[in-house]
Design a protein around this motif. Structure first.
Motif, PDB file in Angstrom:
ATOM      1  N   GLU A 104      -0.374   7.803   0.890  1.00 48.79           N
ATOM      2  CA  GLU A 104      -1.523   8.123   0.965  1.00 48.79           C
ATOM      3  C   GLU A 104      -2.503   8.245   2.456  1.00 48.79           C
ATOM      4  O   GLU A 104      -2.037   7.489   3.325  1.00 48.79           O
TER       5      GLU A 104
ATOM      6  N   PRO B 142      -6.626   1.964   1.532  1.00 50.85           N
ATOM      7  CA  PRO B 142      -5.836   2.820   0.403  1.00 50.85           C
ATOM      8  C   PRO B 142      -6.173   2.425  -1.018  1.00 50.85           C
ATOM      9  O   PRO B 142      -6.701   1.223  -1.280  1.00 50.85           O
TER      10      PRO B 142
ATOM     11  N   PRO C   6       0.846  -1.162  -0.039  1.00 45.00           N
ATOM     12  CA  PRO C   6       0.087  -0.020   0.026  1.00 45.00           C
ATOM     13  C   PRO C   6       0.913   1.283  -0.026  1.00 45.00           C
ATOM     14  O   PRO C   6       2.032   1.227   0.621  1.00 45.00           O
TER      15      PRO C   6
END
Length: 67
Positions: free
Chosen positions: A44, A51, A40
């Motif tokens: 973010e 995610p 991931p």
């Protein structure tokens, strides 16, 4: 640039190599057996804690995640 989970092509974040994403419902096993690795995107900050993008590495680059 991290690959969005809806992109049709997976892109290596080190060298920009590409691979076709498996069709929905199919396993990523073939990509992992070829040496592709993912994790991931740590940059973010997704809503609902899921995610939407991943960082990928191709077989020729150092792995981003080890399985």
């Amino acid at each position: 640039m991290p690959t969005h989970y809806r992109d049709t092509v997976i892109t290596c974040d080190n060298c920009a190599a590409t691979a076709d994403r498996p069709a929905p419902g199919q396993a990523f096993r073939a990509l992992h057996e070829e040496g592709w690795r993912e994790k991931p995107n740590p940059e973010e900050r997704p809503l609902r804690f899921a995610p939407h993008t991943s960082i990928w590495s191709c077989p020729a680059c150092p792995p981003v995640a080890v399985y």
